[in-house]
Design a protein around this motif. Structure first.
Motif, PDB file in Angstrom:
ATOM      1  N   TYR A  51      47.007  64.907  23.054  1.00  0.00           N
ATOM      2  CA  TYR A  51      46.814  64.175  21.801  1.00  0.00           C
ATOM      3  C   TYR A  51      47.003  62.680  22.084  1.00  0.00           C
ATOM      4  O   TYR A  51      48.110  62.151  22.027  1.00  0.00           O
ATOM      5  CB  TYR A  51      47.817  64.634  20.743  1.00  0.00           C
ATOM      6  N   PRO A  52      45.944  61.968  22.401  1.00  0.00           N
ATOM      7  CA  PRO A  52      46.057  60.558  22.801  1.00  0.00           C
ATOM      8  C   PRO A  52      46.419  59.600  21.674  1.00  0.00           C
ATOM      9  O   PRO A  52      46.727  58.442  21.927  1.00  0.00           O
ATOM     10  CB  PRO A  52      44.656  60.254  23.356  1.00  0.00           C
ATOM     11  N   GLY A  53      46.377  60.071  20.424  1.00  0.00           N
ATOM     12  CA  GLY A  53      46.757  59.193  19.310  1.00  0.00           C
ATOM     13  C   GLY A  53      45.623  58.862  18.368  1.00  0.00           C
ATOM     14  O   GLY A  53      45.832  58.221  17.338  1.00  0.00           O
ATOM     15  N   THR A  54      44.422  59.290  18.686  1.00  0.00           N
ATOM     16  CA  THR A  54      43.252  59.003  17.849  1.00  0.00           C
ATOM     17  C   THR A  54      42.476  60.280  17.587  1.00  0.00           C
ATOM     18  O   THR A  54      42.214  61.051  18.518  1.00  0.00           O
ATOM     19  CB  THR A  54      42.323  57.984  18.535  1.00  0.00           C
ATOM     20  N   THR A  55      42.128  60.505  16.328  1.00  0.00           N
ATOM     21  CA  THR A  55      41.339  61.668  15.939  1.00  0.00           C
ATOM     22  C   THR A  55      39.887  61.259  15.758  1.00  0.00           C
ATOM     23  O   THR A  55      39.608  60.253  15.093  1.00  0.00           O
ATOM     24  CB  THR A  55      41.857  62.258  14.615  1.00  0.00           C
ATOM     25  N   PRO A  56      38.948  61.976  16.354  1.00  0.00           N
ATOM     26  CA  PRO A  56      37.526  61.619  16.183  1.00  0.00           C
ATOM     27  C   PRO A  56      37.116  61.607  14.716  1.00  0.00           C
ATOM     28  O   PRO A  56      37.560  62.445  13.926  1.00  0.00           O
ATOM     29  CB  PRO A  56      36.790  62.713  16.961  1.00  0.00           C
ATOM     30  N   LEU A  57      36.278  60.655  14.348  1.00  0.00           N
ATOM     31  CA  LEU A  57      35.790  60.561  12.984  1.00  0.00           C
ATOM     32  C   LEU A  57      34.702  61.596  12.728  1.00  0.00           C
ATOM     33  O   LEU A  57      34.065  62.084  13.672  1.00  0.00           O
ATOM     34  CB  LEU A  57      35.229  59.165  12.725  1.00  0.00           C
ATOM     35  N   PRO A  58      34.460  61.948  11.457  1.00  0.00           N
ATOM     36  CA  PRO A  58      33.371  62.887  11.143  1.00  0.00           C
ATOM     37  C   PRO A  58      32.018  62.309  11.565  1.00  0.00           C
ATOM     38  O   PRO A  58      31.850  61.086  11.662  1.00  0.00           O
ATOM     39  CB  PRO A  58      33.448  63.031   9.617  1.00  0.00           C
ATOM     40  N   GLU A  59      31.074  63.177  11.804  1.00  0.00           N
ATOM     41  CA  GLU A  59      29.733  62.737  12.169  1.00  0.00           C
ATOM     42  C   GLU A  59      29.126  61.915  11.034  1.00  0.00           C
ATOM     43  O   GLU A  59      29.215  62.287   9.860  1.00  0.00           O
ATOM     44  CB  GLU A  59      28.861  63.956  12.474  1.00  0.00           C
ATOM     45  N   GLY A  60      28.532  60.800  11.392  1.00  0.00           N
ATOM     46  CA  GLY A  60      27.924  59.935  10.387  1.00  0.00           C
ATOM     47  C   GLY A  60      28.859  58.884   9.829  1.00  0.00           C
ATOM     48  O   GLY A  60      28.473  58.127   8.923  1.00  0.00           O
ATOM     49  N   ALA A  61      30.077  58.824  10.336  1.00  0.00           N
ATOM     50  CA  ALA A  61      31.022  57.810   9.852  1.00  0.00           C
ATOM     51  C   ALA A  61      30.525  56.420  10.236  1.00  0.00           C
ATOM     52  O   ALA A  61      30.005  56.220  11.335  1.00  0.00           O
ATOM     53  CB  ALA A  61      32.400  58.058  10.442  1.00  0.00           C
ATOM     54  N   PRO A  62      30.682  55.430   9.355  1.00  0.00           N
ATOM     55  CA  PRO A  62      30.206  54.077   9.665  1.00  0.00           C
ATOM     56  C   PRO A  62      31.038  53.426  10.765  1.00  0.00           C
ATOM     57  O   PRO A  62      32.211  53.755  10.951  1.00  0.00           O
ATOM     58  CB  PRO A  62      30.371  53.334   8.343  1.00  0.00           C
ATOM     59  N   VAL A  63      30.420  52.520  11.485  1.00  0.00           N
ATOM     60  CA  VAL A  63      31.096  51.774  12.544  1.00  0.00           C
ATOM     61  C   VAL A  63      31.213  50.327  12.098  1.00  0.00           C
ATOM     62  O   VAL A  63      30.276  49.743  11.568  1.00  0.00           O
ATOM     63  CB  VAL A  63      30.317  51.856  13.870  1.00  0.00           C
ATOM     64  N   GLY A  64      32.386  49.753  12.314  1.00  0.00           N
ATOM     65  CA  GLY A  64      32.566  48.355  11.979  1.00  0.00           C
ATOM     66  C   GLY A  64      33.237  48.145  10.634  1.00  0.00           C
ATOM     67  O   GLY A  64      33.403  49.079   9.834  1.00  0.00           O
ATOM     68  N   ILE A  65      33.629  46.899  10.396  1.00  0.00           N
ATOM     69  CA  ILE A  65      34.296  46.518   9.155  1.00  0.00           C
ATOM     70  C   ILE A  65      33.381  45.558   8.397  1.00  0.00           C
ATOM     71  O   ILE A  65      33.150  44.435   8.866  1.00  0.00           O
ATOM     72  CB  ILE A  65      35.653  45.854   9.456  1.00  0.00           C
ATOM     73  N   PRO A  66      32.846  45.964   7.255  1.00  0.00           N
ATOM     74  CA  PRO A  66      31.908  45.110   6.518  1.00  0.00           C
ATOM     75  C   PRO A  66      32.604  43.905   5.887  1.00  0.00           C
ATOM     76  O   PRO A  66      33.827  43.900   5.708  1.00  0.00           O
ATOM     77  CB  PRO A  66      31.351  46.049   5.446  1.00  0.00           C
ATOM     78  N   SER A  67      31.818  42.896   5.537  1.00  0.00           N
ATOM     79  CA  SER A  67      32.379  41.663   4.981  1.00  0.00           C
ATOM     80  C   SER A  67      33.074  41.896   3.649  1.00  0.00           C
ATOM     81  O   SER A  67      34.085  41.248   3.348  1.00  0.00           O
ATOM     82  CB  SER A  67      31.278  40.612   4.834  1.00  0.00           C
ATOM     83  N   TRP A  68      32.576  42.827   2.827  1.00  0.00           N
ATOM     84  CA  TRP A  68      33.222  43.073   1.531  1.00  0.00           C
ATOM     85  C   TRP A  68      34.647  43.589   1.713  1.00  0.00           C
ATOM     86  O   TRP A  68      35.519  43.337   0.879  1.00  0.00           O
ATOM     87  CB  TRP A  68      32.402  44.044   0.674  1.00  0.00           C
ATOM     88  N   LEU A  69      34.883  44.299   2.801  1.00  0.00           N
ATOM     89  CA  LEU A  69      36.226  44.811   3.063  1.00  0.00           C
ATOM     90  C   LEU A  69      37.186  43.667   3.382  1.00  0.00           C
ATOM     91  O   LEU A  69      38.363  43.707   3.019  1.00  0.00           O
ATOM     92  CB  LEU A  69      36.180  45.816   4.219  1.00  0.00           C
TER      93      LEU A  69
END
Length: 314
Positions: free
Chosen positions: A56-74
Motif C-alpha cells: 500500500y504505497p499511500g495512493t489509491t488509483p482513481l476511477p476510470e474517466g477521472a479528470p486530470v489537473g486542477i481547473p482555474s475555477w477550483l
C-alpha cells in the motif's frame, strides 16, 4: 511601615504566569511530535511494515474517466473559501470574547425579506458573522455543483476500500518525515483525499447546521425539533468545528510548503503542472488580501457596509 511594591514587576509576573501554560503546552507538543517521528522511523525499519508500505504505497488509483489537473475555477473557490473562513474565525472569536459590541445592527423590514414581527437587533460582529456565513454557504453550493458537473468529485471522494490502508501508509510516511511520493496534479494521496472529503462533506455541513441552529432564523417555536436538537448541543459543537478548520488550515499550509511549495502553489493558484513563481505570486496576493480582511474587521469599516443592509446604532 508599609512595604511598597513595584507595579511594573507585579504586572510582569502576572504575564509570565499567564504565558506559562502556553509555554508548557508548546514544549509538550514538541516532545510528543518528536516521539511520534522516532516511533514512525522505528516502525518503518520493521520488515512487516516495509512489506505493508510496498503493498500500500499511500495512493489509491482513481476511477476510470477521472479528470486530470486542477481547473482555474477550483483555484478561485479555494481562495474565496479561505477568505470567508478567515472572516468567520475573526468574527467568531470576537463573539466568543463577549463584552459590549461597538455597534448594533437591525435589518430593514421593507426590502426583499419581510417578516410579520419586527427584526431583531444584533451586534455588528454577529451581523458580519451571519453575512459571511451566507456568502460561505453560497460559495460552497457552487463548489459542490461544479465538483459534480466536472467530475472533480472523484478526486476527493473515496471510491475503493483500499483507501484506508493507503491512508495509514501515507500517514506513517509523513510521520517518519520521509514524504510519500505524490503528484497532486494527477491524484492526491489517500490521506489527503480522506481529509478533503471530511472537510467538505462532514465538517463544513456541521458548521452550517450548528450555525443555523444558533442563528435568529431558527424557528424557536418548533418545540419538538428544539428538544431533539437543542441549542446547547449546537453551541457545544460549533466552536470545536471552528478549531478543526483552523487545525486543518495549519497542517494543510505546512504540508504545501514542506512537500514542494512552488509546484503545489502553481497547481493550486495558477492551474499549471509546473514549478514557476506565478502560483507563489498569486498566493502572496491572496494572502495579503486575507490578512487585510482580518485587520479590516473594525467598526470604522463595518459600520458603513452594514448601514447599506440595515440600520446601525450604538
Amino acid at each position: 511601615m508599609t512595604r511598597l511594591t513595584d507595579p511594573t514587576a507585579h504586572h510582569a509576573t502576572r504575564r509570565r504566569i499567564r504565558w506559562l501554560p502556553v509555554a508548557l503546552a508548546v514544549f509538550a507538543g514538541i516532545v510528543l511530535l518528536g516521539g511520534v517521528v522516532l516511533l514512525a522511523i522505528w516502525l518503518r525499519a520493521q520488515p512487516a511494515v516495509q512489506e505493508f508500505l510496498t503493498r500500500y504505497p499511500g495512493t489509491t488509483p482513481l476511477p476510470e474517466g477521472a479528470p486530470v489537473g486542477i481547473p482555474s475555477w477550483l483555484g478561485w473557490q479555494h481562495f474565496l473559501n479561505a477568505f470567508f473562513l478567515v472572516l468567520l474565525v475573526r468574527s467568531g472569536l470576537l463573539l466568543k470574547k463577549g463584552g459590549r459590541p461597538p455597534a448594533r445592527w437591525v435589518r430593514n423590514n421593507d426590502g426583499l425579506i419581510r417578516t410579520k414581527n419586527p427584526p431583531w437587533k444584533v451586534s455588528i460582529h454577529l451581523w458580519l458573522h451571519y453575512t459571511v456565513d451566507v456568502l460561505w454557504v453560497l460559495n460552497g453550493i457552487v463548489f459542490i455543483v461544479l465538483l459534480l458537473v466536472t467530475g472533480q468529485w472523484m478526486r476527493i471522494v473515496p471510491t475503493s476500500a483500499d483507501i484506508w490502508p493507503n491512508a495509514v501508509s501515507a500517514g506513517l510516511q509523513y510521520a517518519s518525515l520521509d514524504w510519500p511520493v505524490e503528484h497532486a496534479w494527477v491524484n492526491y494521496n489517500s490521506l489527503q483525499l480522506l481529509s478533503y472529503f471530511a472537510i467538505v462533506f462532514v465538517v463544513a455541513p456541521l458548521a452550517v447546521l450548528t450555525g443555523l441552529r444558533l442563528s435568529s432564523v431558527w424557528p424557536q417555536r418548533a418545540e419538538r425539533l428544539n428538544v431533539v436538537y437543542p441549542a446547547k448541543l449546537a453551541r457545544a459543537v460549533h466552536y470545536p468545528v471552528m478549531l478543526v478548520f483552523v487545525a486543518f488550515v495549519i497542517v494543510h499550509v505546512t504540508l504545501v510548503f514542506a512537500t514542494g511549495a512552488l509546484r503545489n502553489l502553481d497547481a493550486m493558484y495558477a492551474s499549471r503542472d509546473g514549478a514557476s513563481w506565478l502560483g507563489f505570486a498569486i498566493f502572496a496576493v491572496s494572502l495579503a488580501v486575507m490578512i487585510g480582511g482580518w485587520f479590516a474587521v473594525r467598526p470604522s469599516v463595518l459600520k458603513p457596509v452594514a448601514s447599506r443592509m440595515g440600520t446601525v446604532t450604538r
